[in-house]
Design an enzyme around this catalytic site. Sequence first.
Site, PDB file in Angstrom:
ATOM      1  CB  SER A 194     -13.769  30.222 -12.506  1.00 53.29           C
ATOM      2  OG  SER A 194     -13.620  31.647 -11.829  1.00 53.29           O
TER       3      SER A 194
HETATM    4  N1  SAM Z   1      -9.453  33.127 -10.753  1.00 52.12           N
HETATM    5  C1  SAM Z   1      -9.829  32.482  -9.663  1.00 52.12           C
HETATM    6  C2  SAM Z   1      -9.244  30.966  -9.690  1.00 52.12           C
HETATM    7  O1  SAM Z   1      -8.749  30.671 -10.985  1.00 52.12           O
HETATM    8  O2  SAM Z   1      -9.388  30.238  -8.714  1.00 52.12           O
HETATM    9  C3  SAM Z   1     -11.194  32.592  -9.132  1.00 52.12           C
HETATM   10  C4  SAM Z   1     -11.605  33.615  -8.551  1.00 52.12           C
HETATM   11  S1  SAM Z   1     -13.086  33.912  -7.616  1.00 52.12           S
HETATM   12  C5  SAM Z   1     -14.317  33.467  -9.104  1.00 52.12           C
HETATM   13  C6  SAM Z   1     -12.971  35.672  -7.630  1.00 52.12           C
HETATM   14  C7  SAM Z   1     -12.057  36.250  -6.767  1.00 52.12           C
HETATM   15  O3  SAM Z   1     -12.103  37.550  -6.798  1.00 52.12           O
HETATM   16  C8  SAM Z   1     -12.407  35.963  -5.319  1.00 52.12           C
HETATM   17  O4  SAM Z   1     -11.164  35.381  -4.891  1.00 52.12           O
HETATM   18  C9  SAM Z   1     -12.369  37.225  -4.672  1.00 52.12           C
HETATM   19  O5  SAM Z   1     -11.990  37.424  -3.372  1.00 52.12           O
HETATM   20  C10 SAM Z   1     -11.855  38.350  -5.674  1.00 52.12           C
HETATM   21  N2  SAM Z   1     -12.162  39.585  -5.656  1.00 52.12           N
HETATM   22  C11 SAM Z   1     -13.332  40.294  -5.568  1.00 52.12           C
HETATM   23  N3  SAM Z   1     -13.238  41.325  -5.657  1.00 52.12           N
HETATM   24  C12 SAM Z   1     -11.937  41.863  -5.828  1.00 52.12           C
HETATM   25  C13 SAM Z   1     -11.135  42.860  -5.975  1.00 52.12           C
HETATM   26  N4  SAM Z   1     -11.706  44.077  -5.962  1.00 52.12           N
HETATM   27  N5  SAM Z   1      -9.893  42.942  -5.893  1.00 52.12           N
HETATM   28  C14 SAM Z   1      -9.042  41.546  -5.946  1.00 52.12           C
HETATM   29  N6  SAM Z   1      -9.895  40.499  -5.833  1.00 52.12           N
HETATM   30  C15 SAM Z   1     -11.169  40.408  -5.836  1.00 52.12           C
END
Ligand code: SAM
Length: 306
Positions: A62
């Site tokens: 992000s």
């Molecule tokens: N917090 C992260 C970082 O600092 O790099 C960025 C996260 S990215 C914007 C969103 C993440 O949420 C992705 O890696 C995606 O695979 C994960 N995601 C989406 N749905 C999810 C779920 N139901 N449970 C766990 N992870 C999930």
Amino acid sequence: MTEFAHLRHGMVDVQLARRGIRDRRVLNVMKQIPREQFVEPGFEEFAYEDGALPIANGQTISQPYIVALMTEAAELKPPDKVLEVGTGSGYAAAVASRLAKTVHTIERHEDLARVAAGRLAALGYDNCIVHTGDGTRGLLEAAPFDAILVAAGGPIVPDALKRQLSIGGRLVIPVGDSEQEQSLLRITRWSDTEYDEETFGAVRFVPLIGEQGWAEDGTRSASNHVPGRTHFRSLTEMIGAAVEPLPSFCDPDFGALFDRFAHSRVVLLGEASHGTSEFYQARAAITRHLIEKHGFTTVAVEAGLA
Ligand code: SAM
């Protein structure tokens, strides 16, 4: 100071502090965490730019401002136990880990979870525990949590996450009917059944996929299907569902419709006609309401005054 540290300090001053992040602890922590170590190899030179960057599995790390905004909204304190949904690169978990006692972070992609766990361990963030699974169900075995941060946008606030908050706990989550835009919400739990909801403005996240999120194909998962509400496939459909009837400009209900922006730092008013009398009347009524009822102090105009 190394070149990355210099860029990191610049990022905190320009992209975070000047844009309204006030919590000194969040600013100080983000001056310390080496974001260049969380991006994909080859992307290090972009680590302190003002945006999200691609990581594996079609996901993103992000934008620094969004990490700061969510962390500040979660009001993390040293004894807190935190759940982050959407580990991605592990960067936001590392930030939270410097402000709270323990951070459980859950990622649905096994590969991302494995790489993030290795990275967090190698960098010494040993109060971060990485899990693989569907974070829309929360993490019952470690609940309750003082704060839950969800780093992906879903169609509803998953009930499991609300129920896994401690009393006084904060859930920060982007929610919206479209994958293109969500509202960043903070839900605070006050009792077994009472919750408050505040809005922190429009954001755009990758989809939250899971039992209480979107399905893989972009539709609502069966367990959160709300009859009459759909996942939009075209702009026309989305506009059709979003438009709202407006009362007359002199009706107090007109201004009150804009109470939803009361907590915003900046509200942009505009439309496409560039000069209909309705536009000027609406702009005046909204501006008056925001000044009189919500203490807005500055109006900047890039247009004629009428
Ligand atoms: N917090 C992260 C970082 O600092 O790099 C960025 C996260 S990215 C914007 C969103 C993440 O949420 C992705 O890696 C995606 O695979 C994960 N995601 C989406 N749905 C999810 C779920 N139901 N449970 C766990 N992870 C999930």
